[in-house]
Design an enzyme around this catalytic site. Structure first.
Site, PDB file in Angstrom:
ATOM      1  N   ASP A   2      14.688  26.928 -37.724  1.00  0.00           N
ATOM      2  CA  ASP A   2      13.595  27.892 -37.734  1.00  0.00           C
ATOM      3  C   ASP A   2      13.144  28.252 -39.138  1.00  0.00           C
ATOM      4  OD1 ASP A   2      12.921  29.096 -34.958  1.00  0.00           O
ATOM      5  OD2 ASP A   2      15.064  28.674 -34.984  1.00  0.00           O
ATOM      6  N   GLY A   5       7.517  26.834 -40.249  1.00  0.00           N
ATOM      7  CA  GLY A   5       6.124  27.281 -40.204  1.00  0.00           C
ATOM      8  C   GLY A   5       5.873  28.359 -41.241  1.00  0.00           C
ATOM      9  N   HIS A  19       7.018  21.881 -41.763  1.00  0.00           N
ATOM     10  CA  HIS A  19       7.856  20.969 -40.971  1.00  0.00           C
ATOM     11  C   HIS A  19       8.269  19.761 -41.821  1.00  0.00           C
ATOM     12  CE1 HIS A  19       7.371  23.364 -37.463  1.00  0.00           C
ATOM     13  NE2 HIS A  19       6.082  23.175 -37.369  1.00  0.00           N
ATOM     14  N   TRP A  51       5.692  22.343 -26.564  1.00  0.00           N
ATOM     15  CA  TRP A  51       4.446  21.637 -26.197  1.00  0.00           C
ATOM     16  C   TRP A  51       3.259  22.604 -26.183  1.00  0.00           C
ATOM     17  CZ3 TRP A  51       4.483  16.680 -26.749  1.00  0.00           C
ATOM     18  CH2 TRP A  51       5.582  15.907 -26.357  1.00  0.00           C
ATOM     19  N   LEU A 113      29.889  10.741 -38.492  1.00  0.00           N
ATOM     20  CA  LEU A 113      29.178  11.922 -37.988  1.00  0.00           C
ATOM     21  C   LEU A 113      28.331  11.489 -36.804  1.00  0.00           C
ATOM     22  CD1 LEU A 113      28.069  14.914 -38.362  1.00  0.00           C
ATOM     23  CD2 LEU A 113      26.210  13.874 -39.677  1.00  0.00           C
ATOM     24  N   ARG A 161      21.715  29.601 -36.591  1.00  0.00           N
ATOM     25  CA  ARG A 161      20.273  29.796 -36.398  1.00  0.00           C
ATOM     26  C   ARG A 161      19.673  30.314 -37.695  1.00  0.00           C
ATOM     27  NH1 ARG A 161      16.534  30.852 -31.337  1.00  0.00           N
ATOM     28  NH2 ARG A 161      14.637  30.446 -32.512  1.00  0.00           N
ATOM     29  N   ARG A 167      18.555  34.639 -31.315  1.00  0.00           N
ATOM     30  CA  ARG A 167      18.571  34.295 -29.891  1.00  0.00           C
ATOM     31  C   ARG A 167      18.894  32.806 -29.768  1.00  0.00           C
ATOM     32  NH1 ARG A 167      13.389  36.119 -31.163  1.00  0.00           N
ATOM     33  NH2 ARG A 167      12.050  34.411 -31.818  1.00  0.00           N
TER      34      ARG A 167
HETATM   35  C1  FPP Z   1      11.112  25.629 -35.767  1.00  0.00           C
HETATM   36  O1  FPP Z   1      10.483  26.389 -36.789  1.00  0.00           O
HETATM   37  C2  FPP Z   1      10.909  24.194 -36.009  1.00  0.00           C
HETATM   38  C3  FPP Z   1      10.321  23.337 -35.110  1.00  0.00           C
HETATM   39  C4  FPP Z   1       9.838  23.774 -33.797  1.00  0.00           C
HETATM   40  C5  FPP Z   1      10.085  21.931 -35.433  1.00  0.00           C
HETATM   41  C6  FPP Z   1      11.110  21.273 -36.303  1.00  0.00           C
HETATM   42  C7  FPP Z   1      10.629  19.932 -36.643  1.00  0.00           C
HETATM   43  C8  FPP Z   1      10.856  19.277 -37.791  1.00  0.00           C
HETATM   44  C9  FPP Z   1      11.723  19.734 -38.886  1.00  0.00           C
HETATM   45  C10 FPP Z   1      10.128  17.976 -37.969  1.00  0.00           C
HETATM   46  C11 FPP Z   1      10.851  16.720 -37.707  1.00  0.00           C
HETATM   47  C12 FPP Z   1      12.057  16.771 -36.883  1.00  0.00           C
HETATM   48  C13 FPP Z   1      13.016  15.820 -36.881  1.00  0.00           C
HETATM   49  C14 FPP Z   1      14.158  16.020 -35.976  1.00  0.00           C
HETATM   50  C15 FPP Z   1      13.018  14.631 -37.742  1.00  0.00           C
HETATM   51  P1  FPP Z   1       9.155  27.169 -36.502  1.00  0.00           P
HETATM   52  O2  FPP Z   1       8.003  26.219 -36.505  1.00  0.00           O
HETATM   53  O3  FPP Z   1       9.298  27.954 -35.235  1.00  0.00           O
HETATM   54  O4  FPP Z   1       9.039  28.089 -37.764  1.00  0.00           O
HETATM   55  P2  FPP Z   1       8.628  29.621 -37.798  1.00  0.00           P
HETATM   56  O5  FPP Z   1       9.792  30.349 -37.165  1.00  0.00           O
HETATM   57  O6  FPP Z   1       8.485  29.912 -39.249  1.00  0.00           O
HETATM   58  O7  FPP Z   1       7.353  29.754 -37.038  1.00  0.00           O
END
Ligand code: FPP
Length: 220
Positions: A2, A5, A19, A51, A113, A161, A167
């Site tokens: 997390d 974004g 990301h 999605w 791993l 987390r 959560r």
């Molecule tokens: C959660 O943070 C992150 C995601 C939903 C996407 C994670 C994806 C990647 C790191 C890209 C590639 C993945 C792999 C496995 C190679 P968030 O977007 O909810 O962030 P926020 O809490 O700041 O909104």
């Protein structure tokens, strides 16, 4: 993972760039996990609920996953990492399921791993799918194997987390029955080997009783 974004938005470069930085953190933490003696590491790459995010962000994440499994497989194999992907594959963009299968095959011999990436994953769906397959006299061990769906996967010891969230968000709910939970405000792109070490130190200081009283838990 997390905080990707927010990390991108705070820098004015957008969530998808966050990301992208998250993938750099994956590379760092996989190396750190090997050095720090972790046997199995599961990363939540994309939940089934993700999605519902804007199409551009979903597309960017899928492209990053596609690029990661395609470009990283040889390096992972050389490092002794076995990569497997959990979650649904039938809704992924064209070519991604095949790329995942190829990366899994290329890394299948890895023993240092086990890196698991959850993509289009929902723990509740995994439990529901297992329930549909289980007979009424299915043992807890057999049901567990149905939920996990792959070989040599231990129960979860520690859930980390990042990003300040506190959560579980549909992640490994069955497997985490006695997992220790560790929350950090660090955004995932800023997560470093030292942060992993700190989480492991905290984990080792916890007294795990698995529902027993201390003397019995120590003997179990
Ligand atoms: C959660 O943070 C992150 C995601 C939903 C996407 C994670 C994806 C990647 C790191 C890209 C590639 C993945 C792999 C496995 C190679 P968030 O977007 O909810 O962030 P926020 O809490 O700041 O909104």
């Amino acid at each position: 993972m997390d905080g990707n974004g927010r990390w991108g938005v705070r820098r004015g470069i957008g969530r998808s760039a966050g990301h992208c930085a998250g993938v750099d953190a994956i590379r760092r933490i996989v190396e750190a996990a090997i050095r720090q003696g972790i046997g199995t590491l599961t990363l939540y790459g994309f939940s089934s609920d993700n999605w519902g995010r804007p199409a551009a962000e979903v597309g960017a994440i899928m492209a990053l996953i596609r690029h990661y499994v395609g470009s990283e497989a040889d390096r992972l194999a050389a490092a002794g990492v076995r990569l497997t992907v959990i979650g649904r594959r039938d809704r992924l963009p064209a070519g991604l399921a095949a790329a995942i299968g190829a990366a899994e095959a290329a890394t299948a011999a890895g023993t240092r791993l086990h890196l698991r990436i959850a993509v289009d994953y929902s723990a509740r769906e995994a439990i529901l799918a297992a329930a549909r397959r289980a007979g009424s006299d299915c043992s807890r061990e057999d049901f567990s194997a149905l939920v996990i769906g792959e070989r040599d996967v231990p129960v979860v010891d520690l859930v980390i987390r990042a990003g300040g969230e506190k959560r579980l968000s549909d992640f490994l709910l069955w497997e985490s029955a006695y997992a220790e939970l560790y929350f950090t405000d660090r955004l995932w792109p800023d997560f470093e080997a030292e942060d992993l070490a700190e989480a492991l130190t905290e984990f080792r200081s916890r007294h795990r009783r698995f529902g027993l009283v201390p003397a019995h838990a120590a003997a179990a």
